[in-house]
Design an enzyme around this catalytic site. Structure first.
Site, PDB file in Angstrom:
ATOM      1  N   HIS A  68       9.071   7.441  -8.650  1.00  0.00           N
ATOM      2  CA  HIS A  68       8.434   7.829  -7.392  1.00  0.00           C
ATOM      3  C   HIS A  68       7.041   7.200  -7.262  1.00  0.00           C
ATOM      4  CE1 HIS A  68       7.708  10.757  -4.063  1.00  0.00           C
ATOM      5  NE2 HIS A  68       6.464  10.516  -4.404  1.00  0.00           N
ATOM      6  N   GLU A  69       6.211   7.434  -8.270  1.00  0.00           N
ATOM      7  CA  GLU A  69       4.841   6.911  -8.192  1.00  0.00           C
ATOM      8  C   GLU A  69       4.845   5.386  -8.236  1.00  0.00           C
ATOM      9  OE1 GLU A  69       2.716   8.858  -7.122  1.00  0.00           O
ATOM     10  OE2 GLU A  69       3.743  10.756  -7.572  1.00  0.00           O
ATOM     11  N   GLU A  89       5.632   7.318   1.648  1.00  0.00           N
ATOM     12  CA  GLU A  89       6.612   8.182   0.986  1.00  0.00           C
ATOM     13  C   GLU A  89       8.021   7.590   1.108  1.00  0.00           C
ATOM     14  OE1 GLU A  89       5.586  10.458  -0.895  1.00  0.00           O
ATOM     15  OE2 GLU A  89       7.293  11.754  -1.312  1.00  0.00           O
ATOM     16  N   HIS A 135       5.178   4.118  -4.727  1.00  0.00           N
ATOM     17  CA  HIS A 135       3.871   4.104  -4.044  1.00  0.00           C
ATOM     18  C   HIS A 135       3.042   2.911  -4.520  1.00  0.00           C
ATOM     19  CE1 HIS A 135       4.102   7.859  -1.882  1.00  0.00           C
ATOM     20  NE2 HIS A 135       4.301   8.583  -2.966  1.00  0.00           N
TER      21      HIS A 135
HETATM   22 ZN    ZN Z   1       4.883  10.569  -3.002  1.00  0.00          ZN
END
Ligand code: ZN
Length: 497
Positions: free
Chosen positions: A261-262, A291, A265
């Site tokens: 997830h990170e 996101e 980003h």
């Molecule tokens: Zn996020």
């Protein structure tokens, strides 16, 4: 090149330096700083914010923007130059509405409240956090009052994260999701015990696997760090200096998804064109677009069967005791299991939306004053029961679980779910453009996908509004239907009309 343009760019670079220095101080506060540093850190952040704000709202920037109108019009809409002037004008006009003092006060309050939140969450004590939340909310109302808005006050805070989006549009998307998600959760919810349950997964091994994933997805070691924190996030001080954070629990493997997830980003920030470095365009287009990228890598790629065909043997080898007897199919099913649970960041893809819809509704009521802070935990728990069917035993697992309100980030939560929705719209386009994508993922090859995302999204930074960018990439506005189709095909449930 116009002299005024160079002067504008020079001034904006200084503002950007102050802002990214503040971001690094924030990163330090959450990753490295001893807790007693908090009081002085809050002052340091407030000073940087005041300086950045004063320099940005300066009359001279307004004068330069006026001078540059003809220049902007002589350039192509897509050019870095026209985009910089256009976006800066919008930011400047908005920032001028807010006094520098209020801006600094909000920064200081956010920094102090975050420390209070960490303690309140640890102790599961809403009473300890309430005074800080009271102050944050009061400041947010003063902030909203700075703007001459029509209609919904929530539009003002939403616009900080999703420029140009209106509360009504979010409501329409969420109403559509809500009717389907409730059915989907009921049909897909599973009681199957996770094969991961009861296992022990040493932190150092998880860290090694997380690092491997981040680098396999496209990061070279000289451009990023991966550190531990309480509430994972991604910060960047340059496209060449990306700070990913994560957390580990030795009882499960959620850290692998946090890392992906990170990383999503981080790849977005890392992929912004170097020509936009040290300008206000050096960031993602909006929180929802951001996101959409973390979710695309974490969920659409990272929970898919092709992905686990490639990666499961490695994970199995890393934890032979816990996973030696668990086959691929069972493991894959377990990382996609639908089951209502308390913590948003650990929620599966089907229940996640309900966590967000709950926060979106409560935020509007808090800002409108129809819900008092005294009643917030009860309101949270009652709605949680209604939407997800389970009781909240303590505030640590309920109203205190997220950092956002301590930082005054009202208006942020909905962008998480909008990101999920957008991620599938973008994914469908990537699939059309890259016919061999499934096979590549199965071989652990992510270069073509990253390249496509880089070309169509990342390199543009903030040059376009989220609406403009989405139109360019998917040919239309935000649409919940592809996301619903994706969930239904994933969970094998019937498609309701
Ligand atoms: Zn996020």
């Amino acid at each position: 090149m116009s002299h005024d343009y160079d002067e504008l760019k020079h001034r904006l670079a200084k503002v950007h330096d102050l802002r990214t220095a503040a971001e690094l101080l924030f990163w330090d506060q959450t990753v490295m700083m001893p807790s007693r540093g908090a009081a002085v850190r809050a002052e340091q952040l407030a000073t940087l914010e005041r300086l950045a704000h004063e320099r940005f709202v300066d009359d001279e920037i307004g004068r330069l923007l006026d001078e540059l109108r003809p220049f902007e019009e002589s350039e192509l809409f897509d050019s870095d130059e026209a985009s910089l002037v256009r976006v800066t004008r919008r930011d400047w006009e908005k920032a001028r509405q807010v006094p520098s003092e209020l801006s600094a006060e909000m920064t200081k309050a956010a920094s102090e409240a975050m420390e209070a939140w960490v303690v309140a969450r640890r102790d599961s004590s809403y009473a300890a956090f309430q005074p800080w939340l009271e102050r944050t909310l009061e400041l947010k109302r003063r902030y909203i009052d700075c703007f001459d808005y029509e209609g919904d006050p929530y539009d003002v805070v939403l616009d900080d994260f999703e420029p140009g989006m209106k509360t009504d549009e979010v409501r329409a998307v969420f109403e559509r999701l809500k009717e389907e998600l409730v059915l989907l959760i009921a049909e897909a919810a599973s009681d199957e015990v996770s094969p991961v349950a009861g296992g022990r997964f040493p932190e150092e091994v998880q860290h090694r696997l997380s690092t491997e994933l981040v680098e396999r997805f496209g990061f070279r070691p000289e451009y990023y760090r991966l550190d531990r924190t309480v509430h994972p996030f991604c910060a960047s001080s340059a496209t060449t200096d990306i700070r990913l954070t994560t957390r580990y629990s030795e009882r499960d493997l959620t850290s692998l998804f946090t890392a992906m997830h990170e990383c999503g980003h981080g790849l977005y920030e890392h992929g912004v064109s170097p020509s936009l470095e040290r300008t206000p365009l050096c960031a993602g287009a909006s929180s929802a677009l951001h996101e959409s990228q973390s979710r695309l890598w974490e969920n659409i790629v990272g929970r898919s069967l092709p992905f686990w065909r490639w990666y499961y043997p490695r994970v199995q080898e890393a934890f032979p005791e816990a996973l030696g007897g668990v086959d691929l199919e069972r493991f894959h099913r377990s990382v996609n299991r639908v089951r209502p649970s308390h913590i948003r960041v650990d929620a599966d893809e089907a229940t996640y939306g309900m966590h967000i819809i709950l926060r979106f509704e409560l935020e509007q009521e808090l800002l409108a004053g129809t819900l008092s802070l005294n009643d917030l935990p009860e309101a949270w728990n009652a709605r949680f029961k209604e939407y997800l069917g389970i009781d909240v035993p303590e505030d640590r697992l309920g109203v205190l679980q997220d950092v956002h309100w301590s930082g005054g980030s009202f208006g942020y939560f909905p962008t998480y779910q909008l990101g999920n929705v957008i991620s599938v719209q973008i994914w469908e386009k990537a699939q059309e453009a890259l016919p061999g994508l499934g096979g590549q993922i199965e071989r652990g090859e992510f270069g073509a996908l990253l390249g496509w995302l880089q070309e169509h999204i990342y390199r543009h930074g903030r040059k376009f509004t989220p609406q403009e960018l989405l139109e360019r990439v998917v040919g239309g506005p935000i649409d919940p239907e592809p996301y619903l189709r994706y969930l239904k095909s994933k969970y094998g449930t019937a498609v309701a009309a």
